[in-house]
Design a protein around this motif. Structure first.
Motif, mmCIF file in Angstrom:
data_model
loop_
_atom_site.group_PDB
_atom_site.id
_atom_site.type_symbol
_atom_site.label_atom_id
_atom_site.label_comp_id
_atom_site.label_asym_id
_atom_site.label_seq_id
_atom_site.Cartn_x
_atom_site.Cartn_y
_atom_site.Cartn_z
ATOM 1 N N ASP A 79 49.759 -28.122 -40.088
ATOM 2 C CA ASP A 79 49.331 -27.484 -38.840
ATOM 3 C C ASP A 79 50.474 -26.811 -38.088
ATOM 4 O O ASP A 79 50.632 -26.979 -36.878
ATOM 5 N N ASN A 83 45.244 -33.216 -33.906
ATOM 6 C CA ASN A 83 46.613 -33.216 -33.401
ATOM 7 C C ASN A 83 46.905 -34.448 -32.539
ATOM 8 O O ASN A 83 46.082 -34.886 -31.739
ATOM 9 N N LEU A 115 49.854 -36.426 -30.000
ATOM 10 C CA LEU A 115 50.872 -36.058 -29.023
ATOM 11 C C LEU A 115 52.076 -36.980 -29.047
ATOM 12 O O LEU A 115 53.103 -36.648 -28.460
ATOM 13 N N ASP A 143 49.248 -34.435 -38.094
ATOM 14 C CA ASP A 143 49.360 -33.259 -37.233
ATOM 15 C C ASP A 143 49.999 -33.699 -35.918
ATOM 16 O O ASP A 143 49.370 -34.363 -35.096
ATOM 17 N N THR A 167 51.320 -31.661 -33.489
ATOM 18 C CA THR A 167 51.341 -30.583 -32.494
ATOM 19 C C THR A 167 52.643 -29.791 -32.577
ATOM 20 O O THR A 167 53.519 -29.886 -31.716
ATOM 21 N N SER A 194 49.869 -24.606 -28.661
ATOM 22 C CA SER A 194 49.192 -25.896 -28.480
ATOM 23 C C SER A 194 50.033 -26.837 -27.642
ATOM 24 O O SER A 194 49.513 -27.580 -26.805
ATOM 25 N N ARG A 195 51.351 -26.803 -27.843
ATOM 26 C CA ARG A 195 52.233 -27.693 -27.084
ATOM 27 C C ARG A 195 52.169 -27.362 -25.588
ATOM 28 O O ARG A 195 52.159 -28.251 -24.750
ATOM 29 N N GLU A 232 49.054 -28.800 -24.189
ATOM 30 C CA GLU A 232 49.058 -30.266 -24.156
ATOM 31 C C GLU A 232 50.149 -30.828 -23.252
ATOM 32 O O GLU A 232 50.315 -32.041 -23.142
#
Length: 433
Positions: free
Chosen positions: A56, A355, A357, A374, A376, A381-382, A385
């Motif tokens: 990912d 994903n 974290l 996954d 992240t 996406s980071r 999140e």
């Protein structure tokens, strides 16, 4: 380096990686979510070579580079990647979703190709975002059909960064080719017409559950109505999108295309010892094929359907390996399915797609260990999140019987060893082999 707390061999991080600050230098025992009970370690066949699983990356070439460099299989020498001894001996499994979201689709693809050119053993697995591109491009070359006319626009706004990159790299600075039709005709060829919303339910009846058909029609109406606006925000009018889409078809699907290798080399699953690698997860149907015919048969089915039967593939059983999150709406994995996986020697599924974290996660599903890898990586996406910096993460499987999860978002390397397997339960009614 050997971590005294877990006796795990952690990789030595390259000093040239900017994300090395904050990467874990100590390990901790990797806990499993869910109740567990006995299974002898001898029942597990550990791979005969190191495996580095990265999944990912979503078009973030910097995060992919960082993940390679923290794996211990790659180092940075004279402004280029170089394999270490462990990297030459090992296998790099790219767990899918190389594409979409951005910011660097083409750079990431070229980095994967560079890794292969260095002589690394690489397994490239299909992800749902990757396959959306293939389905969309193949639909452009197919005769009109309510089963495929929507597949290009189904890629949605997340594919627009790739279209913009291809346009900038290959088509900008000159007039569009003379063969590109006017805007209305481009629209007609790329977007499903109003009649599609009446024809698709009839054509898909018997091939998809009614609720799934209703959901797909609703999703496609939204995607069709917003796709052109998303392209316009990226500076692409519909004629530029049409020209770019056909250039993508050449790049990815024609034998002479720069990225033809990407889908040519892609597989659905890979088994190494007791570990099954795929993008999202396993279900009873896939487990049954694995038990009866093995992973090679599953990959042959995937290759045939994805290239010649896009609708059957994308909405059928095989694509569950790309998209399941073990929800009620997904195809089930039961204890009977796990028993079939055990018959094939599978004790753990290593996947991405969901994903996490705070580093990788271990989960038991019906007694089958799932390694969720996954972590992240991509910066878009980071940002959503609330994670800072460039992502970096790798899951390492060592022949000595160690499973190690490393992420820049968790302070310790997570270590699961052969000794830990005594706490993983076997599926009910399954005799030890």
């Amino acid at each position: 380096m050997i971590c005294p707390h877990t006796r795990a061999q952690l990789p030595r991080y390259s000093s040239h990686i900017a994300t090395s600050q904050g990467l874990p230098s100590r390990g901790e025992a990797w806990a499993i979510d869910g109740p567990v009970r006995g299974l002898a370690p001898a029942q597990w066949q550990w791979p005969s070579r190191p495996i580095f699983f990265i999944s990912d990356a979503h078009a973030d070439a910097a995060a992919f580079d960082a993940s390679l460099l923290i794996s211990g299989g790659v180092q940075w020498v004279h402004n280029d990647l170089q394999l270490t001894r462990e990297g030459r001996e090992g296998l790099f499994v790219i767990g899918g979703d190389c594409l979409d979201k951005g910011p660097s689709n083409l750079a990431l693809l070229r980095r994967v190709r560079r890794l292969m050119a260095l002589g690394a053993s690489v397994k490239l697995l299909a992800g749902n975002h990757d396959m959306r591109l293939l389905m969309g491009l193949r639909a452009l070359a197919l005769p009109a059909s309510p089963l495929t006319d929507h597949l290009f626009v189904r890629m949605g706004a997340k594919a627009v960064p790739l279209l913009r990159e291809v346009f900038d790299s290959y088509l900008s600075g000159a007039s569009l080719p003379a063969w590109v039709p006017d805007a209305d005709e481009c629209r007609r060829r790329l977007l499903p017409a109003d009649r599609w919303f009446r024809e698709f339910p009839r054509a898909a009846a018997g091939l998809m559950p009614p609720l799934a058909i209703d959901k797909e029609v609703k999703r496609l109406r939204e995607k069709r109505d917003t796709f052109e606006d998303a392209c316009a925000l990226a500076g692409l009018d519909i004629r530029a999108v049409y020209a770019t889409a056909h250039h993508c078809l050449q790049l990815f699907c024609e034998p002479e295309g720069e990225f033809h290798w990407f889908f040519r080399d892609m597989e659905l699953v890979h088994q190494e010892g007791a570990f099954l690698f795929l993008h999202a997860g396993l279900d009873d149907t896939l487990a049954s094929v694995l038990a009866r015919k093995g992973s090679a048969c599953l990959n042959r089915l995937y290759r045939h359907q994805s290239h010649h039967q896009p609708f059957e593939f994308y909405y059928g059983a095989l694509a569950n390996a790309l998209r399941t999150k073990y929800r009620k709406v997904d195809r089930p994995l039961s204890e009977a399915g796990v028993r079939r996986a055990w018959q094939q020697g599978i004790r753990a599924v290593v996947h991405g797609h969901r994903n996490r974290l705070q580093g990788q996660q271990l989960t038991l599903r019906q007694g089958l260990l799932h390694v969720e890898g996954d972590v992240t990586l991509d910066r878009n996406s980071r940002r959503k999140e609330g994670l800072s910096g460039i992502g970096a993460g790798v899951t390492i499987i060592r022949p000595q019987g160690q499973l190690i999860g490393i992420s820049r978002d968790y302070p310790y390397a997570k270590v699961f060893s052969a000794d830990s397997i005594a706490h993983v339960r076997s599926p009910r009614n399954q005799a030890a082999p």
